[in-house]
Design a protein around this motif. Structure first.
Motif, PDB file in Angstrom:
ATOM      1  N   THR A 139     -51.072  28.676  -9.307  1.00  0.00           N
ATOM      2  CA  THR A 139     -50.221  28.489  -7.934  1.00  0.00           C
ATOM      3  C   THR A 139     -50.428  27.903  -6.602  1.00  0.00           C
ATOM      4  O   THR A 139     -49.971  27.627  -5.796  1.00  0.00           O
ATOM      5  CB  THR A 139     -49.145  29.602  -7.222  1.00  0.00           C
ATOM      6  OG1 THR A 139     -50.341  30.635  -7.367  1.00  0.00           O
ATOM      7  CG2 THR A 139     -48.500  30.083  -8.664  1.00  0.00           C
TER       8      THR A 139
ATOM      9  N   ARG B 211     -48.584  25.521  -3.082  1.00  0.00           N
ATOM     10  CA  ARG B 211     -49.282  26.247  -1.596  1.00  0.00           C
ATOM     11  C   ARG B 211     -50.126  25.563  -0.460  1.00  0.00           C
ATOM     12  O   ARG B 211     -49.403  25.368  -0.140  1.00  0.00           O
ATOM     13  CB  ARG B 211     -50.301  27.598  -1.759  1.00  0.00           C
ATOM     14  CG  ARG B 211     -49.646  29.274  -2.537  1.00  0.00           C
ATOM     15  CD  ARG B 211     -50.069  29.980  -2.717  1.00  0.00           C
ATOM     16  NE  ARG B 211     -50.914  30.005  -3.273  1.00  0.00           N
ATOM     17  CZ  ARG B 211     -52.956  29.706  -3.539  1.00  0.00           C
ATOM     18  NH1 ARG B 211     -52.988  30.734  -2.404  1.00  0.00           N
ATOM     19  NH2 ARG B 211     -53.154  29.912  -4.305  1.00  0.00           N
TER      20      ARG B 211
ATOM     21  N   ALA C 242     -45.305  24.006  -0.658  1.00  0.00           N
ATOM     22  CA  ALA C 242     -44.078  24.392  -1.120  1.00  0.00           C
ATOM     23  C   ALA C 242     -43.662  25.947  -1.808  1.00  0.00           C
ATOM     24  O   ALA C 242     -44.669  26.359  -2.022  1.00  0.00           O
ATOM     25  CB  ALA C 242     -43.664  23.008  -2.695  1.00  0.00           C
ATOM     26  N   GLY C 243     -42.577  26.667  -1.757  1.00  0.00           N
ATOM     27  CA  GLY C 243     -42.456  27.842  -2.209  1.00  0.00           C
ATOM     28  C   GLY C 243     -42.840  28.401  -3.721  1.00  0.00           C
ATOM     29  O   GLY C 243     -42.706  27.341  -4.464  1.00  0.00           O
ATOM     30  N   THR C 244     -43.278  29.303  -3.801  1.00  0.00           N
ATOM     31  CA  THR C 244     -43.314  29.797  -5.478  1.00  0.00           C
ATOM     32  C   THR C 244     -42.498  30.197  -5.544  1.00  0.00           C
ATOM     33  O   THR C 244     -41.605  30.898  -5.954  1.00  0.00           O
ATOM     34  CB  THR C 244     -44.880  31.033  -5.164  1.00  0.00           C
ATOM     35  OG1 THR C 244     -45.880  30.337  -4.952  1.00  0.00           O
ATOM     36  CG2 THR C 244     -44.772  30.981  -6.508  1.00  0.00           C
ATOM     37  N   ASP C 245     -42.269  30.049  -7.016  1.00  0.00           N
ATOM     38  CA  ASP C 245     -40.715  30.294  -7.878  1.00  0.00           C
ATOM     39  C   ASP C 245     -41.315  31.253  -8.930  1.00  0.00           C
ATOM     40  O   ASP C 245     -42.355  30.718  -9.652  1.00  0.00           O
ATOM     41  CB  ASP C 245     -39.984  28.815  -8.668  1.00  0.00           C
ATOM     42  CG  ASP C 245     -38.840  29.313  -9.525  1.00  0.00           C
ATOM     43  OD1 ASP C 245     -38.568  30.441  -9.738  1.00  0.00           O
ATOM     44  OD2 ASP C 245     -38.325  28.742  -9.779  1.00  0.00           O
ATOM     45  N   HIS C 246     -40.787  32.178  -8.881  1.00  0.00           N
ATOM     46  CA  HIS C 246     -41.588  32.833  -9.583  1.00  0.00           C
ATOM     47  C   HIS C 246     -41.319  33.113 -11.214  1.00  0.00           C
ATOM     48  O   HIS C 246     -42.231  33.860 -12.599  1.00  0.00           O
ATOM     49  CB  HIS C 246     -41.948  34.487  -9.353  1.00  0.00           C
ATOM     50  CG  HIS C 246     -42.390  34.630  -7.830  1.00  0.00           C
ATOM     51  ND1 HIS C 246     -43.632  35.721  -8.059  1.00  0.00           N
ATOM     52  CD2 HIS C 246     -42.242  35.427  -6.686  1.00  0.00           C
ATOM     53  CE1 HIS C 246     -43.906  36.102  -6.994  1.00  0.00           C
ATOM     54  NE2 HIS C 246     -43.282  35.635  -6.118  1.00  0.00           N
TER      55      HIS C 246
END
Length: 262
Positions: free
Chosen positions: A127, A131, A135-139
């Motif tokens: 990821t 980062r 950007a956000g992390t889409d699990h």
């Protein structure tokens, strides 16, 4: 499993390839090192285009310009003259800050040396591009990618706890996580044993076939090249041949011819 997306395909085109959309275009690209009469041209007036959704190998004798081709096409180096267009963006129009941001979000890289950060976990290495780009992390995406490359259950491990093949799978997952325009792979199987290398080539092939990613791979291995849709051959900085649907025997023959002509 890597999720498939359907796309219309004209007769005779490799699965996933979209010849109507160009992923990478080089127009009269020259890259010189040094100045004056001693300057050496690593690339010499190279023009070519690579369609989206295909798997392309770049080959040639030692010193032919393979790595320089990849570095210029990926925006890691700027050509001395000519233009490089990636996903519709002319890279020469971007300053260094914008070019760095472009590479983080729209280009994926897989190198022979893996280039993982030893202090980070598998998940954190994968990821990292997200980062760095803020950007956000889409699990769900993370777990989907890690499952696709065979890393389920290994997300909390450090690189030192992984085999070479597993580390390269982490690098491939990291390249896939942003769904880039192009994944550039520089000798991705060079440090691996034949069986492990075959698994890595299978993953890259599936990224093209199932996800419709575009992969451009520098390699010296005819067996690796035969897994691709086409091979671009360089010699003395020039693009000298393009072979579609290559076989290992045909690639070996062309490479032998190029070495003899030097």
């Amino acid at each position: 499993m890597l999720g498939a997306r359907s796309r219309n395909k004209p007769p005779g085109a490799p699965i996933g390839v979209d010849p109507s959309r160009t992923a990478v275009r080089l127009t009269r690209v020259t890259k010189r090192y040094g100045r004056g009469p001693d300057a050496a041209a690593a690339l010499d007036d190279v023009s070519t285009s690579i369609a989206a959704g295909g798997f392309t190998a770049v080959m040639g004798p030692s010193g032919s310009g393979k790595s320089t081709f990849l570095h210029c096409a990926a925006g890691l180096d700027r050509p001395t003259s000519g233009t490089v267009q990636l996903g519709g963006q002319v890279l020469g129009e971007l300053d260094e800050k914008r070019l760095t941001r472009f590479r983080r979000t729209r280009v994926g890289f897989v190198f022979q040396a893996f280039n993982l950060l030893p202090s980070l976990t598998v998940e954190q290495n994968i990821t990292l591009p997200l980062r760095l780009a803020g950007a956000g992390t889409d699990h769900d995406s993370v777990h989907g990618v890690t499952a696709a490359v065979g890393l389920t259950g290994l997300l909390d491990r450090r690189p030192s706890q992984l085999s070479g093949g597993q580390q390269q799978r982490v690098a491939i997952a990291r390249a896939l996580i942003t769904r880039p325009e192009v994944i550039f792979a520089d000798e991705p199987t060079g440090a691996l044993d034949p069986d492990t290398a075959d698994g890595i080539l299978t993953l890259l092939r599936r990224a093209v076939t199932d996800l419709h990613q575009t992969v451009v791979m520098v390699t010296h291995d005819p067996v690796a090249a035969q897994r691709t849709d086409q091979v671009l051959f360089l010699a003395e900085g020039r693009l000298v041949r393009r072979v579609e649907s290559p076989s290992a025997a045909e690639v070996t023959s062309v490479m032998t011819e190029l070495r003899r002509s030097r």
